[in-house]
Design a protein around this motif. Structure first.
Motif, PDB file in Angstrom:
ATOM      1  N   SER A  87      -0.477 -10.716   2.869  1.00 33.18           N
ATOM      2  CA  SER A  87      -0.196 -10.088   1.467  1.00 33.18           C
ATOM      3  C   SER A  87       0.771  -9.367   1.101  1.00 33.18           C
ATOM      4  CB  SER A  87      -1.663  -9.354   1.017  1.00 33.18           C
ATOM      5  OG  SER A  87      -1.445  -8.798  -0.091  1.00 33.18           O
ATOM      6  N   PRO A  88       1.523  -9.547   0.073  1.00 35.97           N
ATOM      7  CA  PRO A  88       2.579  -8.557  -0.369  1.00 35.97           C
ATOM      8  C   PRO A  88       2.095  -7.341  -0.838  1.00 35.97           C
ATOM      9  CG  PRO A  88       2.742 -10.799  -1.626  1.00 35.97           C
ATOM     10  CD  PRO A  88       1.496 -10.596  -0.997  1.00 35.97           C
ATOM     11  N   LEU A  89       0.898  -6.976  -0.847  1.00 34.31           N
ATOM     12  CA  LEU A  89       0.424  -5.810  -1.372  1.00 34.31           C
ATOM     13  C   LEU A  89       0.440  -4.784  -0.379  1.00 34.31           C
ATOM     14  CD1 LEU A  89      -2.756  -7.111  -3.536  1.00 34.31           C
ATOM     15  CD2 LEU A  89      -0.349  -6.398  -4.271  1.00 34.31           C
ATOM     16  N   GLY A  90       0.526  -5.191   0.825  1.00 36.60           N
ATOM     17  CA  GLY A  90       0.378  -4.213   2.211  1.00 36.60           C
ATOM     18  C   GLY A  90       1.661  -3.367   1.772  1.00 36.60           C
ATOM     19  N   GLY A  91       2.918  -3.812   1.327  1.00 38.76           N
ATOM     20  CA  GLY A  91       3.952  -2.909   1.251  1.00 38.76           C
ATOM     21  C   GLY A  91       4.027  -1.940   0.163  1.00 38.76           C
ATOM     22  N   LEU A  92       2.800  -2.168  -0.894  1.00 35.01           N
ATOM     23  CA  LEU A  92       2.633  -1.430  -1.876  1.00 35.01           C
ATOM     24  C   LEU A  92       1.968  -0.172  -1.720  1.00 35.01           C
ATOM     25  CD1 LEU A  92       2.499  -3.804  -4.902  1.00 35.01           C
ATOM     26  CD2 LEU A  92       4.620  -2.640  -4.072  1.00 35.01           C
ATOM     27  N   PRO A 185      -5.682  -6.137 -12.264  1.00 42.74           N
ATOM     28  CA  PRO A 185      -5.162  -7.075 -11.515  1.00 42.74           C
ATOM     29  C   PRO A 185      -3.902  -6.921 -11.107  1.00 42.74           C
ATOM     30  CG  PRO A 185      -5.224  -7.996 -13.774  1.00 42.74           C
ATOM     31  CD  PRO A 185      -5.959  -6.661 -13.825  1.00 42.74           C
ATOM     32  N   LEU A 186      -3.142  -7.161  -9.956  1.00 48.03           N
ATOM     33  CA  LEU A 186      -2.028  -7.091  -9.472  1.00 48.03           C
ATOM     34  C   LEU A 186      -1.380  -8.567  -9.546  1.00 48.03           C
ATOM     35  CD1 LEU A 186      -3.001  -4.363  -6.875  1.00 48.03           C
ATOM     36  CD2 LEU A 186      -1.180  -4.243  -8.466  1.00 48.03           C
ATOM     37  N   HIS A 187      -0.357  -8.904  -9.925  1.00 48.49           N
ATOM     38  CA  HIS A 187       0.341 -10.234 -10.036  1.00 48.49           C
ATOM     39  C   HIS A 187       1.485 -10.044  -9.537  1.00 48.49           C
ATOM     40  CE1 HIS A 187      -2.496 -10.453 -13.606  1.00 48.49           C
ATOM     41  NE2 HIS A 187      -2.600 -11.672 -13.240  1.00 48.49           N
ATOM     42  N   ASP A 188       1.986 -11.269  -8.718  1.00 51.47           N
ATOM     43  CA  ASP A 188       3.438 -11.463  -8.199  1.00 51.47           C
ATOM     44  C   ASP A 188       4.374 -11.604  -9.377  1.00 51.47           C
ATOM     45  OD1 ASP A 188       5.650 -12.189  -6.577  1.00 51.47           O
ATOM     46  OD2 ASP A 188       4.480 -12.894  -5.226  1.00 51.47           O
ATOM     47  N   PRO A 189       5.339 -10.731  -9.622  1.00 54.14           N
ATOM     48  CA  PRO A 189       6.157 -10.871 -10.714  1.00 54.14           C
ATOM     49  C   PRO A 189       7.126 -12.177 -10.378  1.00 54.14           C
ATOM     50  CG  PRO A 189       6.906  -9.103  -9.118  1.00 54.14           C
ATOM     51  CD  PRO A 189       5.509  -9.485  -8.571  1.00 54.14           C
TER      52      PRO A 189
END
Length: 435
Positions: A87-92, A185-189
């Motif tokens: 998940s890219p969210l880990g870096g956030l 929600p969190l979207h991938d830009p």
């Protein structure tokens, strides 16, 4: 008897396209009576908010128990870790925690971040609140998808793809009534893909109405951080792509792993190339470019556009799959191969309408199909223009339709009520109501 009977509407386009769907129109003290009346098919003292009424309707059709809810096996620790790594969210997490720190630490709430399936991957908060969440099964590795545990911030936000606040007895399951939650929600830009949900939950009496705007703003900041990191990576790729393309003849471009162009030669400017869902080295047919040769690079792909006979470039089959609750795909196949990509909710609706009307639809007809307003042709034309750039050779216009000699197959859910569950397009509502 269904939820919309006797004053408990399941909602419709007029309710969704005007005003704030999260607006609190029901006094907190009335919420238990509203829920009891609606679940008992009686007339409530006031109707539930449209957003909540729609969700209750969906979960009742799913057979969720309003007293105990449902359950799903917890993910094993190693599978949770694997999903975290993907998940890219880990870096956030640092940015999200800093943005919500005052709410989570001072007001005895907890923050949770899920993936796109509603599985809780990270959690942080006051120890007492975390222990209370554990008793509800709201822990890492648990699924809070709406179809499993009923109306809640995480699951309902995933269905609606918008920020959602659920207050105490607006939760479908009684055991959740001591809590309130706000989720966005969190979207991938890079491609608009839904990545997951940012959620704040806590004791209902202490929940601040301003939490939803805060969660929404923090989610947008997180998406902005992903966007900055993406363009930084494109710039790094551009530094090595330009000299590489100088040695390549013909039409070619270097794109990152998501299809964003870093450098181009032999052709006009390109913003983004829609790559297949599963990219592999070798020959591939890309609807926007035709037959191409793909070679892997450390952070992307070298794409060479090949000259091919016209017959190899013409698609012969399209499969539109809208059978799932949250993910929809279009697959295009022809003599040159097959290409598949996920669809946004709006593009899934548009392609669904065209698949249902092989003879085509005008912009005004599509506007009526989607919005119940034939005058919204500017919006329709803009969306169709975007889709035709991606699906070149697949879609025609005047009227909008699938190209001739293309075999179109439409895959829908076994139950009509599960069709594009968050859509309020009149054509979808009508098809969803069929029995």
């Amino acid at each position: 008897m269904e939820l919309q009977s006797r004053g408990c509407p399941a909602g419709g386009p007029a309710e969704r396209h005007h005003g704030n769907v999260n607006r609190g129109t029901t006094d907190e003290a009335l919420l238990p009576a509203v829920r009891e009346a609606c679940l008992g098919d009686a007339r409530p003292p006031v109707p539930p908010r449209p957003l909540i009424g729609q969700s209750w309707h969906r979960v009742r059709l799913r057979g969720v128990d309003p007293e105990t809810g449902g359950s799903s096996p917890r993910l094993a620790t190693d599978e949770v870790e694997e999903r975290r790594q993907r998940s890219p969210l880990g870096g956030l997490l640092t940015h999200l925690r800093e943005g919500l720190g005052s709410v989570v630490d001072v007001e005895r709430h907890l923050m949770a971040v899920t993936d796109a399936e509603g599985l809780v991957l990270w959690r942080q908060g006051n120890r007492g609140v975390l222990r209370g969440a554990d008793r509800l099964g709201f822990d890492v590795g648990a699924s809070w998808a709406e179809e499993l545990v009923g109306t809640n911030g995480i699951g309902t936000s995933l269905v609606e793809r918008r920020p959602v606040q659920v207050r105490s007895a607006e939760h479908f399951v009684r055991t959740h009534h001591a809590w309130s939650c706000a989720a966005a929600p969190l979207h991938d830009p890079r491609d608009g893909r839904l990545l997951g949900v940012l959620n704040v939950s806590g004791p209902a009496p202490a929940f601040n109405p301003a939490t939803l705007p805060l969660v929404t703003a923090v989610a947008k900041v997180g998406e902005g951080e992903l966007r900055v990191r993406h363009w930084e990576s494109v710039e790094r790729l551009r530094a090595v792509a330009a000299p590489m393309l100088a040695r390549v003849g013909g039409r070619a471009l270097v794109v990152d792993r998501d299809g964003w162009a870093a450098a181009v030669t032999g052709m006009g400017p390109v913003g983004r190339v829609a790559l297949p869902k599963s990219v592999q080295a070798g020959r591939a047919w890309l609807p926007s470019l035709g037959l191409c040769s793909l070679a892997p690079l450390p952070d992307g792909w070298l794409v060479r556009v090949e000259e091919a006979p016209r017959a190899e470039l013409v698609p012969s089959r399209v499969v539109l799959d809208v059978s799932g609750p949250r993910r929809w795909t279009v697959t295009v196949a022809g003599a040159a191969g097959e290409w598949s990509q996920e669809l946004s909710p709006r593009h899934a609706e548009l392609l669904y309408v065209l698949a249902r009307h092989p003879g085509g639809r005008s912009a005004a007809e599509l506007a009526a199909d989607l919005f119940g307003d034939a005058s919204r042709t500017v919006t329709v034309r803009a969306e169709m223009s975007r889709m035709r750039r991606t699906l070149a050779g697949v879609l025609s216009h005047r009227p909008y339709r699938f190209a001739e000699n293309v075999d179109v197959r439409l895959l829908v859910p076994p139950r009509p009520a599960d069709l594009l569950p968050a859509s309020t397009a009149p054509v979808v509502l009508a098809d969803r109501a069929r029995r």
